[in-house]
Write a protein that holds these residues in place. Structure first.
Motif, mmCIF file in Angstrom:
data_model
loop_
_atom_site.group_PDB
_atom_site.id
_atom_site.type_symbol
_atom_site.label_atom_id
_atom_site.label_comp_id
_atom_site.label_asym_id
_atom_site.label_seq_id
_atom_site.Cartn_x
_atom_site.Cartn_y
_atom_site.Cartn_z
ATOM 1 N N ARG A 1 0.918 -1.327 -0.031
ATOM 2 C CA ARG A 1 0.181 0.197 -0.021
ATOM 3 C C ARG A 1 0.826 1.255 0.147
ATOM 4 O O ARG A 1 0.778 2.164 0.674
ATOM 5 N N THR B 1 -3.041 -6.846 5.474
ATOM 6 C CA THR B 1 -2.970 -5.724 5.707
ATOM 7 C C THR B 1 -3.214 -5.109 7.196
ATOM 8 O O THR B 1 -2.484 -4.089 7.585
ATOM 9 N N ASN B 2 -3.839 -5.909 7.977
ATOM 10 C CA ASN B 2 -4.179 -5.704 9.375
ATOM 11 C C ASN B 2 -4.260 -6.795 10.180
ATOM 12 O O ASN B 2 -5.130 -7.254 10.405
ATOM 13 N N TYR C 1 -8.988 -2.969 13.877
ATOM 14 C CA TYR C 1 -8.038 -2.092 14.408
ATOM 15 C C TYR C 1 -6.936 -2.661 15.139
ATOM 16 O O TYR C 1 -7.022 -3.904 15.604
ATOM 17 N N LYS D 1 -3.739 1.417 13.257
ATOM 18 C CA LYS D 1 -4.170 1.074 11.945
ATOM 19 C C LYS D 1 -5.596 0.806 12.036
ATOM 20 O O LYS D 1 -5.918 0.099 13.074
ATOM 21 N N TYR D 2 -6.584 1.486 11.331
ATOM 22 C CA TYR D 2 -7.722 1.454 11.270
ATOM 23 C C TYR D 2 -8.171 1.126 9.831
ATOM 24 O O TYR D 2 -7.683 1.456 8.896
ATOM 25 N N ASP D 3 -9.243 -0.029 9.588
ATOM 26 C CA ASP D 3 -9.453 -0.468 8.221
ATOM 27 C C ASP D 3 -11.051 -0.851 8.295
ATOM 28 O O ASP D 3 -11.681 -1.606 9.346
ATOM 29 N N SER E 1 -11.628 -1.309 0.515
ATOM 30 C CA SER E 1 -11.464 -0.769 2.004
ATOM 31 C C SER E 1 -10.849 0.281 2.202
ATOM 32 O O SER E 1 -9.978 0.900 1.244
ATOM 33 N N TYR F 1 -8.652 2.885 4.899
ATOM 34 C CA TYR F 1 -7.883 2.633 5.884
ATOM 35 C C TYR F 1 -7.269 3.913 6.133
ATOM 36 O O TYR F 1 -7.142 4.864 5.593
ATOM 37 N N TYR F 2 -6.624 4.034 7.749
ATOM 38 C CA TYR F 2 -6.009 5.148 8.361
ATOM 39 C C TYR F 2 -5.114 4.553 9.163
ATOM 40 O O TYR F 2 -5.205 3.707 10.049
ATOM 41 N N GLU F 3 -3.863 5.213 9.115
ATOM 42 C CA GLU F 3 -2.738 4.847 9.748
ATOM 43 C C GLU F 3 -1.838 5.919 10.273
ATOM 44 O O GLU F 3 -1.843 7.033 9.673
#
Length: 815
Positions: A174, A212-213, A545, A583-585, A600, A602-604
């Motif tokens: 990503r 990814t998470n 998360y 990490k939030y997805d 998806s 996502y926020y990091e």
């Protein structure tokens, strides 16, 4: 605290919506038919087995479904008497006649046996999808992709959704290289990861999992996620195997074999390969220098020509012993030996302020490399029942050496560099999985990782005397102990997984030549939470998360100076601290008959993120300022992105795979340093940038059963704190044809058709502007021949571990 409140509110709203939807959409007067499907011999769950429910003595199907990764199924029907059929390709179907279903009915465990008649047919069964999209990961099946035939693991990864590999071999997920690479669920022990991936042949790989998470079951290492490379382990009865020979331009040769012999109790597997590869590349850096008043001072153009030759041998042998029907013990040894030659010629052309030529110099770096890696691994699995209750234990011991030396000559230079590295590593791991009732599961485990790296680096002058400011001996010791627990359960169509991991880290970074000793001790808690909602058998919605960690390693920590250029140099930073990422997805998965769609958002949020900065040192070589590039803990980085993967099969002869990723990155921080003149310099490195990545792959079956695959990749332009990276486009293609009654395959592929995969960038520094290009590998042509004996092209290798879980020893996500 605000983030926690947001997560609680989000789960509350989603739960409320679900309760409303249940009341509004629940089927009336229907009951549930449930059960689990296993392979009879190994007791492995069978995913994608089909369940058909028909009216008694009627062939018309009135309801049906497919099994999940745990072999479970659930079908809703009206009360009545039915015939039920459970089937899976190449297995004998099981039929249940005249089943009276008046209320919710559990059929229990259904065991399917392989159909020997089908296994012996000389026909090609339906090909498994190259890319499987699951709720918590993407699985890329290497065996079906002709694009990587005769290639390396780097070529494999460059075809995986969400993953990209630059021309230098660095892997990113990503858009971030802050990742963790696993081999069969264990961290890779390679010293130089990019080089190790280029040496391992593609045909040794069975599949690649992209997570990814990750949950608490996995190492906290890898801020942007994990990539798990699963090696081939043949499971077919009897003696069978595959041979692959390849050749290419620039000069490339390869020969490999995958052999397997299986009896009722023992399974022997081995992979061996030899490869000789030539990579030709080029590069340039055009710089303009300015006076204090902003006027042009002079110009310098650097033209670079590179050639890398690698000669490598890889071998892996193992034995899996079925001690009892519920106990399995696997031991294997992996050996790699590689040698290489590097030639790097840089021509410097100097110009005055009016762009008039004033002189030229050159610098030639001739180097040799060698590495030897040996690893022993052992895996013990104890299944207590067929419901997933199990205990696994893993041990891995490895020793890696990596040596290199180079002779640097030039107009005004004569130096010799020596670099010797030895790394020893021991890994211990134990995982326990306990199902509790229907749809609930408890997990716990321990992992220890103990590594010791010694690196000696010397730069010698023409008299063979080490230059003290450029030479050093680095001793790096890393001890990590971790424990974790997680609990998953299912309530109606909701699945939950909550976990907590604790890791204790003790790192020593010692520079023995200068008696500079640095110890870093820290421990952290890493929570994870996953909630998914099964909208239907074909669609899911998920929220997740996790907290992740990135420890600086390798060249990030080593203060040895890369001396290939005497005006653009690189140096590691042994004082780097780890970075922490939240990490939030939010994801959605939908399957249709011909389409699979996964998206998806996502926020990091990362603290103490690593960043490379370029700074003038204050020194000059022939009037040209020397620029130092080194990693620092920049400050904070926030990343928000959107990604989707789409698989579409419009016809049986045509399949399309696509992946798109768009993200925004915001970094904040500054770099302070003292230059050679004793002056304190502060660089503001705040930056905001948008960029995107896209990949499209098309596979078509042409007349005469010729397969054609075409893949295009584009990396969008991205602004950096000190300049920008320009967009990059690349396209690959391949053709393959089965011959010799489909026991063999000939494949031809072209990497980088237009020779366009070049890293281009602009850098803006105080009193200097530079434009750079670098291409480590030019367009390549490759021809390969694959021969299979006692094994058809699409024989189903039962590679899934007998523990019923993933390759890391854990269980599956509930439901």
């Amino acid at each position: 605290m605000k983030k926690l409140k947001f997560a609680v509110i989000l789960v509350f709203l989603f739960t409320s919506f679900y309760n409303y939807a249940q009341q509004a959409l629940s089927p009336k007067n229907k009951v549930k038919v449930t059960g689990k499907v296993f392979e009879k011999v190994s007791k492995q769950p069978l995913e994608y087995a089909t369940i058909s429910i028909m009216s008694a003595n009627d062939t018309k199907v009135i309801a049906g479904g497919i099994t999940n990764p745990k072999g479970e199924f659930e079908v809703a029907v009206a009360p009545g008497i039915y015939d039920i059929k459970i089937e899976f390709i190449s297995f004998k179907a099981t039929e249940i006649k005249q089943q009276n279903i008046e209320s919710d009915t559990n059929l229990g465990a259904v065991n399917l046996s392989e159909d020997a008649a089908q296994l012996n047919e000389v026909v090609i069964r339906a090909e498994k999808s190259t890319v499987e999209i699951k709720l918590d990961k993407k699985v890329y099946n290497v065996g079906q992709d002709m694009m990587v035939k005769g290639g390396t693991v780097s070529d494999v990864l460059d075809n995986v959704p969400s993953v990209s590999v630059d021309t230098e071999g660095n892997v990113s997920l990503r858009g971030s290289d802050n990742i963790r690479i696993l081999i069969d669920g264990r961290p890779s022990n390679a010293i130089n990861m990019a080089e190790a991936l280029r040496q391992l042949p593609a045909d040794a790989i069975d599949k690649v999992e992209v997570i990814t998470n990750p949950s608490a079951r996995y190492d906290a290492e890898g801020g942007s996620g994990l990539i798990n490379i699963i090696l081939k382990k043949g499971k077919n009865q009897g003696f069978n195997g595959t041979f692959i020979a390849s050749t290419g331009i620039p000069e490339t040769y390869g020969l490999s074999a995958n052999l397997n012999y299986k009896t009722e109790k023992l399974n022997y597997f081995t992979t061996a390969g030899y490869n000789y590869r030539t990579n030709e590349g080029r590069g340039k850096t055009d710089s303009e220098y300015f006076n204090e008043d902003g006027t042009t001072k002079n110009f310098l153009d650097e033209d670079r020509d590179t050639k890398r030759i690698r000669d490598g041998f890889n071998a892996r042998a193992g034995l899996e012993w079925t001690i009892t029907p519920t106990t399995f013990w696997t031991n294997s040894i992996n050996y790699q030996n590689n040698t290489g030659e590097d030639r790097d010629l840089i021509n410097y052309n100097n110009y005055d302020a009016s762009r008039n030529f004033t002189g030229a110099t050159f610098r030639l770096n001739d180097g040799n490399t060698s590495s030897e890696n040996v690893e022993y691994s052992s895996n013990l699995i104890k299944n207590f029942n067929n419901e997933g209750h199990k205990l696994t234990a893993d041990l891995s011991i490895s020793r890696n050496t990596d040596d290199s030396n180079s002779l640097i000559t030039g107009t005004d230079d004569f130096n010799n560099t020596l670099n010797d590295q030895v790394q020893k590593q021991v890994q211990l791991q134990a995982d326990y999985v306990l199902p509790i009732g229907e749809g609930s599961q408890f997990e716990a485990g321990y992992k220890g990782n103990f590594a010791d790296l010694n690196n000696e680096y010397y730069v010698l002058d023409e008299n063979g005397i080490a230059l003290p400011n450029l030479s050093n001996t680095l001793e790096y010791k890393e001890n990590i102990n971790a424990i974790y627990t997680q609990y998953g359960f299912k309530v109606n169509k909701f699945s939950y997984l909550f976990g907590l991991r604790w890791e204790d880290t003790n790192i020593q970074v010692n520079l023995l030549d200068t008696n500079d000793f640095n110890t870093k001790k820290y421990n952290n808690l890493f929570p994870s939470a996953f909630v998914s909602y099964e909208i239907s058998d074909q669609s899911n919605f998920s929220v997740s998360y996790s907290k992740r960690l990135s420890r600086p390693r390798g060249r990030f920590m080593n203060p040895a100076v890369n001396y290939s250029s005497n005006i653009n140099i690189f140096q590691g930073n042994p004082d780097l601290d780890p970075s922490l990422t939240d990490k939030y997805d939010v994801g959605y998965l939908k399957r249709w008959e011909k389409v699979t769609f996964n998206t998806s958002a996502y926020y990091e949020d990362t603290k103490d993120v690593f960043s490379f900065v370029r700074s003038p040192t204050g020194e000059e070589v022939n009037g040209v300022p020397v620029i130092l590039s080194r990693p620092i803990n920049l400050g904070k980085e926030q990343k928000f992105g959107f990604e989707f993967t789409l698989n579409y099969t419009p016809f049986k002869w045509w399949r399309l795979n696509s992946n798109f990723n768009l993200y925004n990155v915001k970094t904040s921080g500054e770099n302070s340093y003292t230059n050679a003149n004793g002056e304190l310099v502060v660089q503001n490195l705040d930056n905001k940038a948008n960029t995107w990545f896209a990949r499209m792959s098309s596979k078509v079956t042409l007349p005469y059963k010729i397969d054609w695959q075409l893949t295009g990749v584009y990396n969008g332009e991205q602004k950096t704190a000190q300049g920008k990276n320009l967009g990059q486009f690349g396209m690959n293609t391949s053709f393959s044809k089965d011959i010799l009654k489909e026991q063999a395959t000939v494949a031809f592929n072209v990497s980088d058709i237009f020779n366009s995969r070049v890293m281009r960038s602009y850098t803006y520094l105080e009193n200097q502007t530079s434009y750079g290009e670098m291409q480590f590998r030019r367009r390549q042509f490759n021809l390969s021949f694959t021969y299979r004996f006692n094994k058809k092209k699409t024989d189903r290798d039962k590679n899934a571990p007998k523990n019923g879980g993933d390759e890391n020893g854990g269980g599956e996500f509930p439901g």
